[in-house]
Design a protein around this motif. Structure first.
Motif, mmCIF file in Angstrom:
data_model
loop_
_atom_site.group_PDB
_atom_site.id
_atom_site.type_symbol
_atom_site.label_atom_id
_atom_site.label_comp_id
_atom_site.label_asym_id
_atom_site.label_seq_id
_atom_site.Cartn_x
_atom_site.Cartn_y
_atom_site.Cartn_z
ATOM 1 N N ALA A 54 29.848 56.024 18.994
ATOM 2 C CA ALA A 54 29.321 55.713 17.659
ATOM 3 C C ALA A 54 28.527 56.886 17.086
ATOM 4 O O ALA A 54 27.811 56.727 16.090
ATOM 5 C CB ALA A 54 28.440 54.469 17.733
ATOM 6 N N LYS A 108 15.695 55.371 16.662
ATOM 7 C CA LYS A 108 15.864 55.721 15.252
ATOM 8 C C LYS A 108 14.487 56.051 14.700
ATOM 9 O O LYS A 108 13.649 55.159 14.496
ATOM 10 C CB LYS A 108 16.496 54.577 14.465
ATOM 11 N N ASP A 162 25.229 41.743 20.391
ATOM 12 C CA ASP A 162 26.422 41.471 19.591
ATOM 13 C C ASP A 162 27.550 41.213 20.576
ATOM 14 O O ASP A 162 28.164 42.149 21.108
ATOM 15 C CB ASP A 162 26.736 42.663 18.695
ATOM 16 N N ARG A 175 25.185 48.623 22.449
ATOM 17 C CA ARG A 175 25.731 49.855 23.024
ATOM 18 C C ARG A 175 24.840 50.389 24.140
ATOM 19 O O ARG A 175 25.336 50.917 25.143
ATOM 20 C CB ARG A 175 25.930 50.903 21.925
ATOM 21 N N GLU A 234 11.719 53.990 12.577
ATOM 22 C CA GLU A 234 12.155 52.597 12.378
ATOM 23 C C GLU A 234 12.053 51.748 13.639
ATOM 24 O O GLU A 234 11.299 50.783 13.688
ATOM 25 C CB GLU A 234 13.578 52.580 11.826
ATOM 26 N N TYR A 265 18.065 54.180 22.838
ATOM 27 C CA TYR A 265 18.419 54.716 21.518
ATOM 28 C C TYR A 265 17.164 54.633 20.648
ATOM 29 O O TYR A 265 16.423 53.632 20.708
ATOM 30 C CB TYR A 265 19.549 53.931 20.849
ATOM 31 N N ALA A 315 22.543 43.624 11.680
ATOM 32 C CA ALA A 315 23.751 44.037 12.381
ATOM 33 C C ALA A 315 23.579 45.392 13.057
ATOM 34 O O ALA A 315 24.075 45.601 14.171
ATOM 35 C CB ALA A 315 24.925 44.070 11.408
ATOM 36 N N GLU A 316 22.885 46.328 12.386
ATOM 37 C CA GLU A 316 22.759 47.672 12.960
ATOM 38 C C GLU A 316 21.984 47.654 14.267
ATOM 39 O O GLU A 316 22.429 48.208 15.280
ATOM 40 C CB GLU A 316 22.067 48.612 11.982
ATOM 41 N N VAL A 317 20.821 47.036 14.279
ATOM 42 C CA VAL A 317 20.013 47.050 15.485
ATOM 43 C C VAL A 317 20.709 46.288 16.612
ATOM 44 O O VAL A 317 20.640 46.685 17.788
ATOM 45 C CB VAL A 317 18.598 46.498 15.209
ATOM 46 N N LYS A 318 21.438 45.217 16.294
ATOM 47 C CA LYS A 318 22.179 44.487 17.324
ATOM 48 C C LYS A 318 23.293 45.353 17.901
ATOM 49 O O LYS A 318 23.503 45.391 19.120
ATOM 50 C CB LYS A 318 22.770 43.196 16.750
ATOM 51 N N ALA A 319 23.995 46.073 17.037
ATOM 52 C CA ALA A 319 25.094 46.916 17.507
ATOM 53 C C ALA A 319 24.567 48.022 18.418
ATOM 54 O O ALA A 319 25.157 48.326 19.466
ATOM 55 C CB ALA A 319 25.849 47.509 16.328
ATOM 56 N N ARG A 320 23.452 48.608 18.038
ATOM 57 C CA ARG A 320 22.929 49.719 18.837
ATOM 58 C C ARG A 320 22.290 49.222 20.129
ATOM 59 O O ARG A 320 22.405 49.873 21.178
ATOM 60 C CB ARG A 320 21.985 50.556 17.979
#
Length: 606
Positions: free
Chosen positions: A468, A521, A564, A435, A524, A519, A427-432
């Motif tokens: 975010a 991270k 997403d 965005r 990662e 973006y 979910a995190e990578v899809k959300a970012r």
């Protein structure tokens, strides 16, 4: 072994500095034309330090017992890379623009130090700022006779002997004679007798010539003095000149030996001569002043017309992008099959992409070193894979590939971030990712009034990330040349301030820019989505004044598995569907078999 090699080179340089009576020396990565990419002979910083990035510099103090005795200067793109490649035992790490050469020297050099620099590798603006800073500490900045690194670099390559080539008017869209006439009119209107053109891409554009002296940028090592009567002097190594080149340039362009450039400058005695203080090295200003010319600081007059593509160049870019998009799409299809097997590496992926580009025909070079970043390496915006750093693309991870090609019709630059299956992304990578996508769409769709600068649009690409609590540490868009530099000014989309040029340049019809929010991270994964766009007039019913927008030039599928859809608005979903319908329309006919079927699936509406 590698670090021992660089340690011995550092020691050799210090011995040479001591012999010359210098207390320190500044080592940039550039050439005598202030080029972004430089020939092998000018790769002094990588030779000395091991740093493989495209932008950086070092300062070496002669006394190795000082703390620190040397420093590496890089921007936010290379924060991690410089630490991987440059030994911390010998170099402190400094970030720019937070720290400048002037600030560092004022703080760390010994009192009364004599600091050397190569006047063929620095601008007048740089020398003024550094000279003022070290003078306050009793120091002195001196131009060296011959670069001290060249004195200790035993197997230093020679400059490229490659031929200078004619760039046909069918691609250029305008003759060199017409370009020189326009430039001459500008000089005359300002009461100038001549201008010295030093940037290799400006010379290439002005004379409609190309070359292969510098990796990734099709230019020929040369200088030009352009006169107010429309004539010009081209200073170029004689072995590069062909009968075709002489015929192309005609009688109005004198072809002279490159080593006669200083003599050519001396002939401008008593003349009013324009020189770009941001792009011309200070050695040229010194030579003009010594000759008795009056130097007028002014922006390179080629920069703006080169950035505003004529209709032929615009169509050439569209043609090159279609060809390149087919190669990238074939690569993405191949990667969808081979990536999940866990056998593809960063190097093998980049090699396969190059093969697809070569197979599509007319590829002359890549437009920069392919950024092939798996997993944590994708979090390095300008990562450069080596044999030592080469990672395998792990199943169920992110892979980022930023690449481009040089074609006679145009220069390409595209980034796609993909999910290596077979599992589904979290979910995190899809959300970012989404965005980043929202920022990309917002910039692609924007309409803006005449006079708008890139800095005024930058927030559109960052807004969804900011909401975010996220951001990225690089610009959003750079100019792109026509079979020239993949990074071209004066236009730029980025945050204002920070000493970055181009952010306040008004965007004009015909300019080409990248649209590449991201973006990252650390440790990662990284995300970037990049297309090229063309500034075009937009008709708005009832509009008061002229308005512009962007025409998308790059067409290849964007990774659907990372989206997403719940985060997208109806307008954003409509953009996605329309964009991918166009991808299928343009790229589909160039594919066949399984690749064509795959593309159709990727381009199906959300």
């Amino acid at each position: 072994m590698l670090m021992n090699t660089h340690e011995s080179r550092l020691d050799a340089l210090r011995q040479e500095l001591k012999r010359r009576g210098l207390d320190g020396f500044v080592v940039p990565i550039c050439d005598e034309h202030m080029s972004e990419y430089v020939g092998a002979y000018a790769q002094r910083l990588p030779w000395l330090t091991g740093f493989a990035g495209s932008a950086g510099s070092a300062i070496v103090l002669t006394d190795p017992t000082r703390t620190p005795a040397a420093a590496m200067f890089t921007d936010g793109r290379y924060t991690i890379q410089v630490r991987e490649q440059v030994d911390a035992r010998f170099y402190a790490y400094e970030s720019v623009p937070q720290t400048s050469h002037a600030q560092w020297l004022a703080e760390h050099m010994p009192e009364g130090a004599v600091i050397g620099y190569d006047a063929w590798l620095h601008t007048a603006h740089w020398t003024r700022s550094v000279d003022a800073a070290i003078a306050a500490k009793g120091g002195k900045l001196v131009a060296v006779e011959g670069n001290p690194i060249d004195a200790v670099w035993e197997d230093q390559p020679l400059p490229s002997p490659a031929l200078a080539l004619v760039h046909a008017e069918e691609f250029a869209g305008q003759s060199s004679e017409a370009k020189r006439a326009t430039l001459a009119e500008g000089l005359t209107s300002r009461g100038l007798d001549a201008t010295v053109v030093t940037a290799l891409d400006s010379i290439a554009w002005l004379l409609n010539i190309r070359g292969s002296d510098v990796a990734h940028t099709p230019v020929a090592l040369s200088y030009v003095i352009a006169h107010a009567d429309g004539t010009a002097d081209l200073f170029i190594a004689e072995e590069k000149v062909t009968p075709e080149l002489r015929q192309h340039l005609g009688n109005a362009v004198s072809i002279l030996p490159r080593d006669g450039f200083i003599a050519g400058l001396e002939c401008l005695a008593g003349k009013r001569v324009a020189l770009d203080p941001d792009n011309a090295v200070v050695a040229i200003a010194h030579a003009l002043n010594h000759a008795g010319a009056t130097v007028i600081e002014a922006r390179d007059p080629v920069v703006l017309p080169k950035a505003i593509k004529n209709p032929v160049e615009q169509q050439g870019h569209r043609d090159a992008q279609e060809r390149d998009g087919a190669a990238v799409s074939r690569f993405l299809h191949w990667l969808s099959l081979e990536g999940p097997k866990g056998e593809v590496t960063e190097l093998s992926a980049a090699a396969r992409l190059l093969e697809f580009r070569q197979e599509c025909g007319d590829l002359r070079d890549t437009s920069f070193n392919t950024i092939s970043g798996a997993g944590p390496h994708a979090a390095l915006p300008h990562y450069a894979v080596t044999e030592e750093s080469n990672l395998t693309l792990e199943p169920n991870s992110v892979f980022l590939c930023d690449s481009g090609g040089q074609y006679p019709a145009g220069t390409t630059d595209i980034t796609r971030t993909v999910w290596i299956g077979p599992g589904e992304p979290g979910a995190e990578v899809k959300a970012r990712f989404t965005r980043v996508l929202k920022g990309h769409i917002a910039l692609d769709r924007v309409l803006f009034p005449k006079g708008t600068a890139g800095s005024q649009l930058d927030i559109l690409a960052r807004h969804a990330l900011w909401q975010a609590g996220l951001d990225y540490a690089h610009g959003t868009g750079h100019g792109v040349g026509s079979f020239l530099g993949v990074h071209e000014g004066p236009q730029r989309i980025a945050k204002s301030g920070g000493g970055q040029p181009g952010t306040e340049q008004a965007l004009l019809p015909g300019m080409i820019l990248s649209n590449e929010p991201g973006y990252y991270k650390a440790g990662e994964y990284g995300i970037r989505i990049e297309n090229l766009v063309l500034v075009v007039p937009r008709a708005i019913p009832g509009a008061e004044g002229e308005f512009y927008g962007f025409e998308t030039l790059t067409f290849a599928p964007i990774e659907k598995r990372l989206v997403d859809t719940a985060l997208l608005t109806e307008e954003e979903t409509a953009w996605w569907n329309a964009y991918h319908a166009r991808v299928n329309e343009l790229i589909g006919p160039q594919l066949d078999g399984a690749a064509k079927t795959w593309l159709e699936e990727q381009c199906a509406p959300l």
